[in-house]
Design a protein around this motif. Structure first.
Motif, mmCIF file in Angstrom:
data_model
loop_
_atom_site.group_PDB
_atom_site.id
_atom_site.type_symbol
_atom_site.label_atom_id
_atom_site.label_comp_id
_atom_site.label_asym_id
_atom_site.label_seq_id
_atom_site.Cartn_x
_atom_site.Cartn_y
_atom_site.Cartn_z
ATOM 1 N N ALA A 16 0.837 -1.167 -0.227
ATOM 2 C CA ALA A 16 0.000 -0.067 -0.086
ATOM 3 C C ALA A 16 0.662 1.178 -0.069
ATOM 4 C CB ALA A 16 -0.841 0.055 1.222
ATOM 5 N N THR A 17 0.221 2.397 -0.309
ATOM 6 C CA THR A 17 1.025 3.677 -0.536
ATOM 7 C C THR A 17 -0.090 4.345 0.740
ATOM 8 O OG1 THR A 17 -0.581 4.852 -2.145
ATOM 9 C CG2 THR A 17 1.820 3.545 -2.878
ATOM 10 N N VAL A 18 0.695 5.474 1.047
ATOM 11 C CA VAL A 18 0.137 6.437 2.111
ATOM 12 C C VAL A 18 -1.142 7.153 1.171
ATOM 13 C CG1 VAL A 18 0.293 8.420 3.436
ATOM 14 C CG2 VAL A 18 1.864 6.526 3.599
ATOM 15 N N PRO A 19 -0.692 7.856 0.044
ATOM 16 C CA PRO A 19 -1.932 8.399 -0.632
ATOM 17 C C PRO A 19 -3.077 7.299 -0.860
ATOM 18 C CG PRO A 19 0.184 9.015 -1.503
ATOM 19 C CD PRO A 19 0.596 7.821 -0.700
ATOM 20 N N GLY A 20 -2.764 6.087 -1.346
ATOM 21 C CA GLY A 20 -3.723 5.191 -1.507
ATOM 22 C C GLY A 20 -4.672 4.991 -0.539
ATOM 23 N N LEU A 21 -4.176 4.967 0.843
ATOM 24 C CA LEU A 21 -4.919 4.725 2.119
ATOM 25 C C LEU A 21 -5.937 6.090 2.274
ATOM 26 C CD1 LEU A 21 -4.535 2.793 5.199
ATOM 27 C CD2 LEU A 21 -4.854 5.148 5.468
ATOM 28 N N LEU A 22 -4.990 7.151 2.260
ATOM 29 C CA LEU A 22 -5.644 8.453 2.644
ATOM 30 C C LEU A 22 -6.953 8.864 1.433
ATOM 31 C CD1 LEU A 22 -2.645 10.451 3.437
ATOM 32 C CD2 LEU A 22 -4.308 9.447 4.975
ATOM 33 N N GLN A 23 -6.936 8.250 0.552
ATOM 34 C CA GLN A 23 -7.985 8.582 -0.436
ATOM 35 C C GLN A 23 -9.263 8.109 -0.113
ATOM 36 O OE1 GLN A 23 -7.726 6.583 -4.326
ATOM 37 N NE2 GLN A 23 -7.116 4.718 -3.623
ATOM 38 N N TYR A 24 -9.488 7.238 1.008
ATOM 39 C CA TYR A 24 -10.767 7.072 1.437
ATOM 40 C C TYR A 24 -11.241 7.392 2.508
ATOM 41 C CZ TYR A 24 -9.797 2.586 -1.358
ATOM 42 O OH TYR A 24 -9.252 1.899 -2.424
ATOM 43 N N LYS A 25 -12.455 7.761 2.741
ATOM 44 C CA LYS A 25 -13.183 8.358 4.057
ATOM 45 C C LYS A 25 -13.676 7.508 4.900
ATOM 46 C CE LYS A 25 -13.255 12.815 3.030
ATOM 47 N NZ LYS A 25 -12.584 13.730 3.853
ATOM 48 N N ALA A 26 -13.646 6.060 4.532
ATOM 49 C CA ALA A 26 -14.128 5.003 5.200
ATOM 50 C C ALA A 26 -13.396 3.836 4.885
ATOM 51 C CB ALA A 26 -15.592 4.568 5.017
ATOM 52 N N LEU A 27 -12.851 3.304 6.105
ATOM 53 C CA LEU A 27 -11.913 1.988 5.909
ATOM 54 C C LEU A 27 -12.046 0.954 6.875
ATOM 55 C CD1 LEU A 27 -8.886 4.641 6.195
ATOM 56 C CD2 LEU A 27 -9.019 3.065 4.387
#
Length: 183
Positions: A40-51
């Protein structure tokens, strides 16, 4: 992103398998394919509002990573890269694995570390889970007599895994979807 992001760390593949079950239960209309945090990338995770974030139990209730003997990168390495990221405005549901017979004195204790990190970064955590039906003496992942997220013991209670996942997703799905509606 208008879908739920599912990220997990894994050692032997069980956390990945549980993330896949959750993905199939939710469906690809509302959830994206699960991603291993070692890819994973940090921007990849940060694009989500719900995780939905999942962690294996490893070490002595530690956050899995290279310092605990992990062969590949895991949550320890990913969270180091996430340092100083702002997760405020994100809603997160957590799940963790454990073995209540072998590790009854520290059952699923790795989950608390992920919980503490995402809260410290500003995320709202939902989806606590009852300790009923489990047999252990201690878990650091219990606050106010409830786990901080879904706990699965697929080694000792495989017959309960799918029902627990379905029940828990039924509880967290409305809150996660609500976050997507306000994105």
């Amino acid at each position: 992103m208008d879908k739920i992001g599912i990220f997990y760390g894994t050692e032997k593949g069980m956390t990945a398998a549980m993330a896949q079950v959750m993905y199939r239960v939710l469906g690809d209309e509302i959830a994206d394919e699960p991603v291993n945090v070692n890819r994973a990338t940090v921007p990849g995770l940060l694009q989500y509002k719900a995780l939905i974030l999942g962690v294996p139990s490893y070490g002595v209730g530690e956050l899995p990573g290279r310092t605990t003997g992990s062969d590949e990168g895991n949550w320890e390495e990913f969270l180091f890269r996430l340092d100083e990221a702002d997760l405020s405005g994100k809603r997160v549901a957590l799940f963790g694995l454990g073995n209540q017979q072998k590790y009854y004195d520290r059952f699923a204790s790795s989950l608390i570390h992920l919980y503490q990190y995402v809260r410290a970064y500003g995320a709202e955590v939902i989806g606590d889970w009852s300790t009923e039906g489990y047999h252990f003496t201690r878990s650091h992942s219990v606050i106010d007599n409830r786990f901080v997220g879904l706990v699965l013991d697929h080694h000792n209670q495989p017959e309960m895994t799918k029902d627990r996942i379905i029940t828990w997703l039924g509880q967290v799905k409305p809150g996660l979807l609500e976050k997507l509606a306000h994105a």
